[in-house]
Write a protein that holds these residues in place. Structure first.
Motif, PDB file in Angstrom:
ATOM      1  N   LEU A   1       0.825  -1.200   0.000  1.00 41.35           N
ATOM      2  CA  LEU A   1       0.000   0.000   0.000  1.00 41.35           C
ATOM      3  C   LEU A   1       0.864   1.256   0.000  1.00 41.35           C
ATOM      4  N   SER A   2       0.242   2.376  -0.292  1.00 39.29           N
ATOM      5  CA  SER A   2       0.955   3.655  -0.278  1.00 39.29           C
ATOM      6  C   SER A   2       0.992   4.275   1.109  1.00 39.29           C
ATOM      7  N   THR A   3       0.347   3.624   2.089  1.00 38.03           N
ATOM      8  CA  THR A   3       0.250   4.162   3.446  1.00 38.03           C
ATOM      9  C   THR A   3       1.386   3.647   4.324  1.00 38.03           C
ATOM     10  N   PRO A   4       2.179   4.539   4.932  1.00 37.66           N
ATOM     11  CA  PRO A   4       3.238   4.085   5.845  1.00 37.66           C
ATOM     12  C   PRO A   4       2.636   3.405   7.075  1.00 37.66           C
ATOM     13  N   ALA A   5       3.315   2.377   7.564  1.00 38.16           N
ATOM     14  CA  ALA A   5       2.902   1.707   8.801  1.00 38.16           C
ATOM     15  C   ALA A   5       3.359   2.524  10.000  1.00 38.16           C
ATOM     16  N   LEU A   6       2.502   2.631  10.999  1.00 39.20           N
ATOM     17  CA  LEU A   6       2.838   3.346  12.228  1.00 39.20           C
ATOM     18  C   LEU A   6       3.182   2.356  13.326  1.00 39.20           C
ATOM     19  N   PRO A   7       4.175   2.641  14.159  1.00 37.25           N
ATOM     20  CA  PRO A   7       4.514   1.721  15.250  1.00 37.25           C
ATOM     21  C   PRO A   7       3.432   1.694  16.324  1.00 37.25           C
ATOM     22  N   SER A   8       3.327   0.551  17.008  1.00 35.19           N
ATOM     23  CA  SER A   8       2.390   0.377  18.127  1.00 35.19           C
ATOM     24  C   SER A   8       0.969   0.808  17.756  1.00 35.19           C
ATOM     25  N   THR A   9       0.537   0.429  16.584  1.00 37.77           N
ATOM     26  CA  THR A   9      -0.771   0.831  16.066  1.00 37.77           C
ATOM     27  C   THR A   9      -1.559  -0.411  15.649  1.00 37.77           C
ATOM     28  N   THR A  10      -2.852  -0.426  15.983  1.00 34.06           N
ATOM     29  CA  THR A  10      -3.708  -1.562  15.637  1.00 34.06           C
ATOM     30  C   THR A  10      -4.365  -1.343  14.282  1.00 34.06           C
ATOM     31  N   TYR A  11      -4.330  -2.381  13.470  1.00 35.80           N
ATOM     32  CA  TYR A  11      -4.974  -2.373  12.159  1.00 35.80           C
ATOM     33  C   TYR A  11      -5.918  -3.565  12.057  1.00 35.80           C
ATOM     34  N   SER A  12      -7.009  -3.382  11.318  1.00 33.26           N
ATOM     35  CA  SER A  12      -7.967  -4.464  11.090  1.00 33.26           C
ATOM     36  C   SER A  12      -8.125  -4.666   9.588  1.00 33.26           C
ATOM     37  N   LEU A  13      -7.825  -5.869   9.143  1.00 26.43           N
ATOM     38  CA  LEU A  13      -7.950  -6.233   7.734  1.00 26.43           C
ATOM     39  C   LEU A  13      -9.064  -7.261   7.605  1.00 26.43           C
ATOM     40  N   SER A  14     -10.006  -7.029   6.697  1.00 25.97           N
ATOM     41  CA  SER A  14     -11.056  -8.015   6.480  1.00 25.97           C
ATOM     42  C   SER A  14     -11.216  -8.279   4.995  1.00 25.97           C
ATOM     43  N   ALA A  15     -11.754  -9.458   4.686  1.00 29.64           N
ATOM     44  CA  ALA A  15     -12.028  -9.828   3.300  1.00 29.64           C
ATOM     45  C   ALA A  15     -13.153 -10.842   3.279  1.00 29.64           C
ATOM     46  N   MET A  16     -13.892 -10.853   2.187  1.00 33.35           N
ATOM     47  CA  MET A  16     -14.847 -11.920   1.941  1.00 33.35           C
ATOM     48  C   MET A  16     -14.072 -13.116   1.395  1.00 33.35           C
TER      49      MET A  16
ATOM     50  N   VAL B   1      -7.137  -8.792  13.141  1.00 33.54           N
ATOM     51  CA  VAL B   1      -6.808  -7.606  13.928  1.00 33.54           C
ATOM     52  C   VAL B   1      -5.406  -7.796  14.502  1.00 33.54           C
ATOM     53  N   ALA B   2      -4.512  -6.850  14.246  1.00 32.10           N
ATOM     54  CA  ALA B   2      -3.115  -6.999  14.680  1.00 32.10           C
ATOM     55  C   ALA B   2      -2.517  -5.629  14.974  1.00 32.10           C
ATOM     56  N   THR B   3      -1.509  -5.618  15.846  1.00 29.95           N
ATOM     57  CA  THR B   3      -0.839  -4.384  16.255  1.00 29.95           C
ATOM     58  C   THR B   3       0.627  -4.434  15.852  1.00 29.95           C
ATOM     59  N   THR B   4       1.100  -3.364  15.260  1.00 30.02           N
ATOM     60  CA  THR B   4       2.503  -3.289  14.863  1.00 30.02           C
ATOM     61  C   THR B   4       3.414  -3.216  16.087  1.00 30.02           C
ATOM     62  N   PRO B   5       4.654  -3.691  15.969  1.00 28.51           N
ATOM     63  CA  PRO B   5       5.598  -3.584  17.088  1.00 28.51           C
ATOM     64  C   PRO B   5       6.027  -2.130  17.309  1.00 28.51           C
TER      65      PRO B   5
END
Length: 253
Positions: A89-104, A151-155
């Motif tokens: 993706l074009s979006t930088p990852a942020l440290p200690s941040t939670t992201y949620s990815l979903s798909a059908m 759902v996962a959190t970056t280090p």
């Protein structure tokens, strides 16, 4: 309503809700470029944005009315006959941040294609910070789709210049994917248990059944234990708080 749900509802009413920030995924539903009805091909990164890692076989597929699986969103989906496919993706990852990815995720209703183990993965540069693995017995039944969420959190520390990356994987022929969503600081609508993009009374009925069973290992629990919103292998009060948040919003982001 059970005593457990009454107590959980009281907690949910007082919970503070965080708002999700949508993160753009190019060609998230595999609709571009368009292909002919009933056709398929391999991914071409220059036009599809998605690319197959070494050994993978995947691409866009337009099932139409001539195949045994309809697209849950739009008219095209992705098939995978094995291996990993990714999008940086074009979006930088942020440290200690939670992201949620979903798909059908879908399973064909055809003798050609037994249910396959699948994975969703989140990466920040070279760091794999989250994986959702579903066994062949946990994927949706033949001919059906279901939304699954990682759902996962970056280090705390990440490689310099690390961008977010999403991957999907199939263990063989054939798993199908559609309608990817990614958010930061919230949920991509995991409370939508029946995958119709709204959280309503139908989802509540499904949640109550799972809540009363409690343990995801219970043989009566629906495959994949979708009501286990926080991923701790139990459907309990914490999941109910998360469910109520989605129920109050009604329409998925």
């Amino acid at each position: 309503m059970s005593t457990r749900i009454c107590f959980a509802l009281a907690a949910a009413m007082g919970a503070s809700l965080s708002h999700a920030q949508n993160i753009p995924i190019a060609n998230a539903g595999f609709e571009a470029p368009g292909i002919a009805a009933c056709s398929f091909r391999g991914f071409v990164p220059a036009t599809d944005v998605w690319s197959n890692l070494t050994g993978a076989s995947a691409g866009p597929w337009r099932p139409g009315t001539c195949w045994d699986l309809n697209a849950p969103e739009g008219i095209q989906v992705a098939y995978s006959n094995g291996g990993s496919t990714r999008q940086i993706l074009s979006t930088p990852a942020l440290p200690s941040t939670t992201y949620s990815l979903s798909a059908m995720i879908g399973t064909r209703n055809h003798p050609c294609c037994a249910p396959q183990a699948v994975r969703l993965e989140l990466w920040a540069g070279t760091v794999n910070f989250g994986t959702l693995s579903l066994s062949a017995s946990q994927v949706p039944p033949r001919g059906q789709w279901r939304r699954h969420t990682l759902v996962a959190t970056t280090p705390p520390s990440l490689p310099a210049g690390a961008n977010l990356e999403i991957r999907f994987f199939s263990g063989g022929t054939q798993a199908d994917f559609d309608d990817f969503k990614l958010v930061q600081g919230g949920s991509t609508c995991p409370a939508d248990l029946n995958g119709d993009d709204v959280v309503d009374d139908t989802d509540f009925v499904l949640f109550v059944v799972a809540y009363n069973l409690l343990d995801c290992a219970d043989p009566a629990m629906p495959p994949g234990c979708p009501a286990d919103i926080n991923g701790d292998t139990f459907v309990d009060d914490a999941d109910f708080v998360a469910f109520v948040a989605g129920y109050n919003e009604l329409i998925c982001p």
